[in-house]
Design a protein around this motif. Structure first.
Motif, short mmCIF file in Angstrom:
data_model
loop_
_atom_site.label_atom_id
_atom_site.label_comp_id
_atom_site.label_asym_id
_atom_site.label_seq_id
_atom_site.Cartn_x
_atom_site.Cartn_y
_atom_site.Cartn_z
N ILE A 35 48.50 33.30 45.87
CA ILE A 35 47.05 33.37 46.05
C ILE A 35 46.49 34.55 45.27
CG2 ILE A 35 45.25 33.93 47.75
CD1 ILE A 35 46.97 32.24 49.76
N GLN A 36 47.15 35.68 45.37
CA GLN A 36 46.68 36.90 44.72
C GLN A 36 46.74 36.80 43.20
OE1 GLN A 36 48.21 40.56 46.39
NE2 GLN A 36 48.42 41.41 44.35
N THR A 37 47.68 36.03 42.66
CA THR A 37 47.89 36.00 41.21
C THR A 37 47.57 34.65 40.58
OG1 THR A 37 50.22 35.41 41.47
CG2 THR A 37 49.69 37.77 41.35
N SER A 40 43.99 30.33 37.89
CA SER A 40 42.72 29.60 37.80
C SER A 40 42.17 29.35 39.19
CB SER A 40 42.93 28.25 37.09
OG SER A 40 43.69 27.38 37.92
N ARG A 41 40.89 29.04 39.24
CA ARG A 41 40.26 28.76 40.53
C ARG A 41 40.89 27.52 41.17
NH1 ARG A 41 36.78 31.26 42.95
NH2 ARG A 41 35.89 32.28 41.15
N ASP A 42 41.24 26.52 40.37
CA ASP A 42 41.89 25.33 40.91
C ASP A 42 43.22 25.68 41.57
OD1 ASP A 42 39.85 23.62 40.15
OD2 ASP A 42 40.83 23.04 38.27
N GLN A 43 44.00 26.51 40.91
CA GLN A 43 45.28 26.94 41.48
C GLN A 43 45.06 27.76 42.75
OE1 GLN A 43 48.63 26.44 40.88
NE2 GLN A 43 47.89 24.77 39.63
N TRP A 47 46.57 26.82 46.44
CA TRP A 47 47.42 27.69 47.28
C TRP A 47 46.75 27.97 48.63
CZ3 TRP A 47 51.86 26.82 45.85
CH2 TRP A 47 52.26 26.84 44.52
N LEU A 48 45.44 28.14 48.63
CA LEU A 48 44.74 28.36 49.89
C LEU A 48 44.87 27.14 50.81
CD1 LEU A 48 41.55 30.21 48.64
CD2 LEU A 48 43.38 31.17 50.07
N GLU A 49 44.76 25.95 50.24
CA GLU A 49 44.92 24.73 51.03
C GLU A 49 46.35 24.60 51.55
OE1 GLU A 49 43.59 21.26 48.88
OE2 GLU A 49 41.66 22.20 48.44
N GLN A 50 47.32 24.92 50.71
CA GLN A 50 48.71 24.80 51.13
C GLN A 50 49.06 25.78 52.23
OE1 GLN A 50 51.55 24.63 47.94
NE2 GLN A 50 50.83 22.65 47.28
N ARG A 78 43.17 38.77 52.96
CA ARG A 78 43.35 39.96 52.12
C ARG A 78 43.93 39.58 50.77
NH1 ARG A 78 45.42 44.25 56.56
NH2 ARG A 78 47.40 43.96 55.46
N ALA A 79 44.87 38.65 50.74
CA ALA A 79 45.43 38.20 49.45
C ALA A 79 44.31 37.58 48.61
CB ALA A 79 46.56 37.19 49.68
N HIS A 80 43.47 36.80 49.25
CA HIS A 80 42.35 36.17 48.54
C HIS A 80 41.39 37.23 48.01
CE1 HIS A 80 38.54 33.57 48.59
NE2 HIS A 80 39.23 33.25 47.52
N MET A 81 41.15 38.27 48.79
CA MET A 81 40.23 39.33 48.36
C MET A 81 40.80 40.13 47.19
SD MET A 81 38.81 40.57 52.06
CE MET A 81 37.49 41.58 51.42
N ARG A 82 42.11 40.17 47.08
CA ARG A 82 42.74 40.88 45.95
C ARG A 82 42.73 40.05 44.67
NH1 ARG A 82 46.48 42.69 50.11
NH2 ARG A 82 47.84 40.93 49.62
N SER A 83 42.48 38.77 44.80
CA SER A 83 42.46 37.88 43.64
C SER A 83 41.23 38.17 42.77
CB SER A 83 42.42 36.43 44.09
OG SER A 83 42.20 35.57 42.99
N PRO A 84 41.42 38.26 41.46
CA PRO A 84 40.26 38.45 40.58
C PRO A 84 39.37 37.21 40.52
CG PRO A 84 42.28 38.23 39.29
CD PRO A 84 42.69 38.26 40.73
N LEU A 85 39.84 36.08 41.06
CA LEU A 85 39.09 34.82 40.98
C LEU A 85 38.19 34.58 42.19
CD1 LEU A 85 42.00 32.55 39.79
CD2 LEU A 85 40.20 33.58 38.40
#
Length: 86
Positions: A35-37, A40-43, A47-50, A78-85
């Motif tokens: 999620i953090q790395t 792309s937004r699709d990826q 990962w968020l759905e999975q 938190r992992a999502h918040m660390r993502s640049p996407l």
């Protein structure tokens, strides 16, 4: 616990302490890293759905209690918040 200032390493440590099942901790740790790395937004969405489905499955099989579920969702946030996407 919902601050984005926590690192992946700190979250993985919390994850290991939170879950008694090593396989589940490893799988969720993998999701947090992906999620953090995500490249792309699709990826990222994939990962968020999975991870959401995985957490739901753990809940369905009564492998998590209510507090664990809340804390694990915060780790995903938190992992999502660390993502640049985000």
């Amino acid at each position: 616990m919902n601050s984005p200032n926590f690192s992946l390493q700190e979250d993985l440590q919390v994850l290991g302490e939170l879950l008694h099942n090593a396989a589940a901790a490893t799988q969720l740790g993998s999701y947090l890293q992906r999620i953090q790395t995500a490249p792309s937004r699709d990826q990222l969405n994939k990962w968020l759905e999975q991870v959401t489905g995985y957490l739901q499955a753990l809940n369905d099989f009564k492998l998590l209690d209510g507090e664990q579920t809340i804390l694990l969702r915060e780790l995903v946030t938190r992992a999502h918040m660390r993502s640049p996407l985000r």
